[in-house]
Design an enzyme around this catalytic site. Structure first.
Site, PDB file in Angstrom:
ATOM      1  N   HIS A 161      -3.178  -7.061  -4.573  1.00 21.61           N
ATOM      2  CA  HIS A 161      -2.005  -7.110  -4.806  1.00 21.61           C
ATOM      3  C   HIS A 161      -0.222  -7.447  -4.192  1.00 21.61           C
ATOM      4  O   HIS A 161      -0.175  -8.449  -3.677  1.00 21.61           O
ATOM      5  CB  HIS A 161      -1.045  -5.844  -3.963  1.00 21.61           C
ATOM      6  CG  HIS A 161      -0.018  -4.782  -4.802  1.00 21.61           C
ATOM      7  ND1 HIS A 161       1.491  -4.916  -5.047  1.00 21.61           N
ATOM      8  CD2 HIS A 161      -0.484  -4.036  -5.691  1.00 21.61           C
ATOM      9  CE1 HIS A 161       1.516  -4.252  -5.760  1.00 21.61           C
ATOM     10  NE2 HIS A 161       0.952  -3.368  -6.221  1.00 21.61           N
ATOM     11  N   ASP A 195      -6.103   1.027  -8.098  1.00 18.92           N
ATOM     12  CA  ASP A 195      -6.614   1.659  -8.594  1.00 18.92           C
ATOM     13  C   ASP A 195      -8.593   1.197  -7.930  1.00 18.92           C
ATOM     14  O   ASP A 195      -9.260   0.991  -8.739  1.00 18.92           O
ATOM     15  CB  ASP A 195      -6.657  -0.361  -9.314  1.00 18.92           C
ATOM     16  CG  ASP A 195      -5.273  -0.139 -10.501  1.00 18.92           C
ATOM     17  OD1 ASP A 195      -4.603  -0.611 -10.156  1.00 18.92           O
ATOM     18  OD2 ASP A 195      -5.436   0.909 -11.086  1.00 18.92           O
TER      19      ASP A 195
END
Ligand code: SDX
Length: 396
Positions: free
Chosen positions: A273, A331
């Protein structure tokens, strides 16, 4: 100060803006919507309560909730002409291609909500976007499978309405599975808003020109489609399915070695991320939701979930990932949950867009409502040729 982005000369690549909507502490793995921790919102609220919070700044009381639910519910239908527009697409078009077109096309129908200088236009266009996104996505799905469109039903909750429009048909009554409804509602909450991610920044930059909200949100849909962003949930499930087909847990060492070899170009989808350098709090909640749903549906031995857990364990113990602070993001598990509740893989990113619409419109409203906002105009660090003269063609 360009009105939207603040450039610190020392960090030309760092564009930022101020906002009171979402707080993220990437090092601690903390996420708060308007001051409320995501861990509490995910279990104590439904999605429309969280929409009210993100849009208006606080959780609704019972009357405010009833009024807000009624308002959203009564804007879920779309202009019938949009069916004609939709039927111009190929039936096998990717749902995000269709959604990008449909959301942009809303600009051509809702003329009484295009003037961004009018607060009432900004308010009603925001509600319309939140209310109509499920209808548009369900229409795109029905069109792709050759089934009739199912109209929204006002006596259903927001999420139950979406499930019925997706999986109902005119031949029989659709019975909403409460486990599925609750899981999907939580997926919406976990994806609702996330500060200045790529698609939200796209909405802000596009909206800063003064274009109408439907056009600005359509730009956000297009950006979210990318595999480095919202497209990662679809890519993460495909990665796990391929791994399972190739041998599952036994193949993990070979797969991890390929990821660590940058020349392979293989990414661990659903990991890493730009901001979280700790565990994405949404990933933890998504994993718990996954476990709960699989158990409730009698799928606790789902091989994909077991493989995902094994892959996560291997990665979290591997120096390559640990040293780079790569953890599961939102996700990584969301595809497994969606697959378990019957959402087609091709729609995973559209579901993300459905949920993120409230974050996009809230951030857009925050920017547009600031009387001092200006069009975003990021600058660049020029690395090209110095000035030079044009030679005649026969002398070049
Ligand atoms: C979302 O911004 C948001 O808030 C987005 C989002 C939201 O809610 O809106 O949270 C939603 O988009 C989540 C991210 C979904 N994307 C993926 O899961 C795709 C896989 N992830 C990567 O593409 C990647 O992690 C990014 C794009 C998310 C971040 O990439 P960065 O900025 O390169 O990550 P980094 O700087 O932390 O990378 C550090 C190192 C690099 O290697 P070195 O140059 O140090 O050797 O880790 C490597 C990267 O190459 N790396 C990965 C990796 N992610 C980073 N290596 C393998 N697999 C990965 N997934």
């Amino acid at each position: 100060q360009t009105g939207m982005f603040t450039f610190d000369p020392g960090f030309m690549s760092t564009a930022s803006c101020s906002s009171s909507i979402t707080y993220i502490d990437g090092d601690k793995g903390e996420l708060l919507y308007r001051g409320y921790p995501i861990e509490q919102l995910a279990v104590k609220c439904d999605f429309l309560e969280v929409c009210h919070l993100i849009m208006k700044g606080d959780l609704p009381d019972e009357k405010e909730k009833a009024d807000f639910d009624h308002l959203v519910t009564h804007h879920t239908m779309v202009n019938e002409q949009l069916q004609t527009f939709l039927k111009g697409f190929r039936r096998d078009a990717h749902p995000m291609a269709v959604l990008t077109g449909l959301v942009g096309a809303l600009s051509a129908f809702y003329h009484d909500s295009l003037d961004i200088t009018k607060k009432e236009h900004r308010d009603i266009s925001s509600i319309r976007l939140i209310a109509k996104m499920p209808t548009l996505i369900a229409m795109a799905y029905k069109y792709s499978v050759g089934q009739p469109f199912i109209y929204p039903q006002n006596n259903l909750s927001y999420t139950a309405n979406f499930l019925r429009m997706m999986f109902g048909n005119p031949c029989e009554e659709y019975v909403v599975n409460e486990v599925v409804e609750r899981a999907l509602d939580r997926i919406f909450i976990l994806h609702a808003e996330h500060e200045q991610n790529a698609s939200t920044s796209t909405v802000r930059l596009c909206g800063s020109s003064g274009t109408n909200p439907f056009a600005a949100i359509a730009a956000g849909v297009a950006c979210l489609w990318g595999p480095a962003h919202g497209g990662a949930n679809e890519a993460a499930l495909q990665m796990l399915e391929e791994l399972l087909a190739q041998g599952g847990v036994d193949k993990l060492p070979e797969f991890v070695a390929k990821v660590k070899d940058k020349s392979s170009g293989v990414k661990l989808m659903g990991f890493g991320h730009r901001v979280y350098k700790n565990y994405d709090p949404r990933a933890k909640l998504m994993q718990e939701t996954c476990r709960e749903v699989l158990e409730a549906l009698g799928l606790q031995d789902d091989p994909l979930f077991k493989l995902a857990m094994a892959l996560e364990k291997v990665a979290l113990e591997d120096e390559y990932f640990v040293s780079r602070k790569l953890y599961p993001n939102v996700d990584f598990y969301s595809g497994i949950v969606q697959r378990a509740i019957g959402i087609p893989t091709s729609l995973f990113t559209a579901i993300f867009a459905l949920a993120r619409t409230v974050g996009w419109v809230a951030q857009w409203n925050e920017m547009i409502s600031d009387p001092d906002y200006k069009i975003g105009r990021p600058r660049q660090l020029y690395t090209g040729e110095t000035a030079r003269d044009v030679a005649d063609l026969n002398a070049r």
